[in-house]
Design an enzyme around this catalytic site. Structure first.
Site, mmCIF file in Angstrom:
data_model
loop_
_atom_site.group_PDB
_atom_site.id
_atom_site.type_symbol
_atom_site.label_atom_id
_atom_site.label_comp_id
_atom_site.label_asym_id
_atom_site.label_seq_id
_atom_site.Cartn_x
_atom_site.Cartn_y
_atom_site.Cartn_z
ATOM 1 N N ASP A 12 0.858 -1.180 0.000
ATOM 2 C CA ASP A 12 0.000 0.000 0.000
ATOM 3 C C ASP A 12 0.899 1.237 0.000
ATOM 4 O OD1 ASP A 12 -2.348 1.691 0.544
ATOM 5 O OD2 ASP A 12 -1.535 1.814 2.578
ATOM 6 N N ASP A 14 -0.375 4.994 0.811
ATOM 7 C CA ASP A 14 -0.730 6.008 1.804
ATOM 8 C C ASP A 14 -0.825 5.418 3.197
ATOM 9 O OD1 ASP A 14 -1.106 8.373 0.065
ATOM 10 O OD2 ASP A 14 -2.619 7.099 -0.863
#
Length: 201
Positions: A12, A14
């Site tokens: 991922d 953010d």
């Protein structure tokens, strides 16, 4: 000692590669609040800021590019990822929209963060993308994603500790507090996985 084998690492962006608290000052600025990162008890910031989901999505649409451009690197993520790049497949799977690809790649370039694939899917449902890229493990900060991916794919998930993902975790989800800890766990996983060539591609 058994040599490390190549892993396909789903990552991922953010709150994982970027500093998870970076959105808070911008939200405070826009909504006239004085919240701290520690006050973000839920991933859904509309709940935290007591605004509608529509208001939050409108804010993100207007300010997303600035947010993605200005976010600092999370800890030593950049150096750890540079160390992994020659040995593992780095596959970034993000809820960012495809229209933010340029700002994302420019940010990666600025911080010398390497990648093999960057898949901006525009949705928090990362299951299909994780299956497509056949990831061996996943790095995440959103609890709901971690639970879904671990259950459906039966792979280890490294969940970065945040105020918004507290709670008990199943065995495949490992709560981590730093990129140094992640680096050590990934080394352990790599030592105990079959070589990539033995897996179906």
């Amino acid at each position: 000692m058994k040599p490390e084998t190549t892993l396909r690492i789903g990552i991922d962006i953010d709150g994982t590669v970027t500093e998870p608290s970076s959105i808070v000052p911008m939200m405070n600025e826009s909504f006239g609040k004085h919240l701290r990162y520690e006050d973000c008890f839920a991933y859904d910031l509309a709940k935290v800021y007591n605004i509608t989901e529509e208001a939050f999505q409108d804010w993100l649409s207007k300010h997303g590019e600035r947010l993605y451009n200005e976010a600092p690197v999370h800890g030593t993520a950049d150096s750890v990822l540079r160390g992994w790049y020659p040995h593992h497949r780095l596959i970034y799977i993000s809820a960012r929209e495809a229209r933010h690809r340029d700002v994302t790649l420019n940010w990666f370039s600025r911080y010398h963060i390497p990648f093999h694939e960057v898949d901006l899917i525009g949705s928090h449902d990362k299951l299909a993308a994780a299956k497509k890229w056949q990831v061996d493990l996943f790095l995440e900060d959103r609890l709901e994603n971690a639970l879904q991916l671990s259950e459906e794919l039966q792979i280890p998930i490294l969940l970065f500790d945040t105020p918004y993902n507290q709670g008990s975790l199943p065995a495949l989800i490992h709560r981590v507090h730093s990129w140094e800890q992640v680096e050590e766990l990934v080394r352990t996983f790599a030592m105990n996985r079959p070589p990539l060539a033995e897996k179906s591609l």
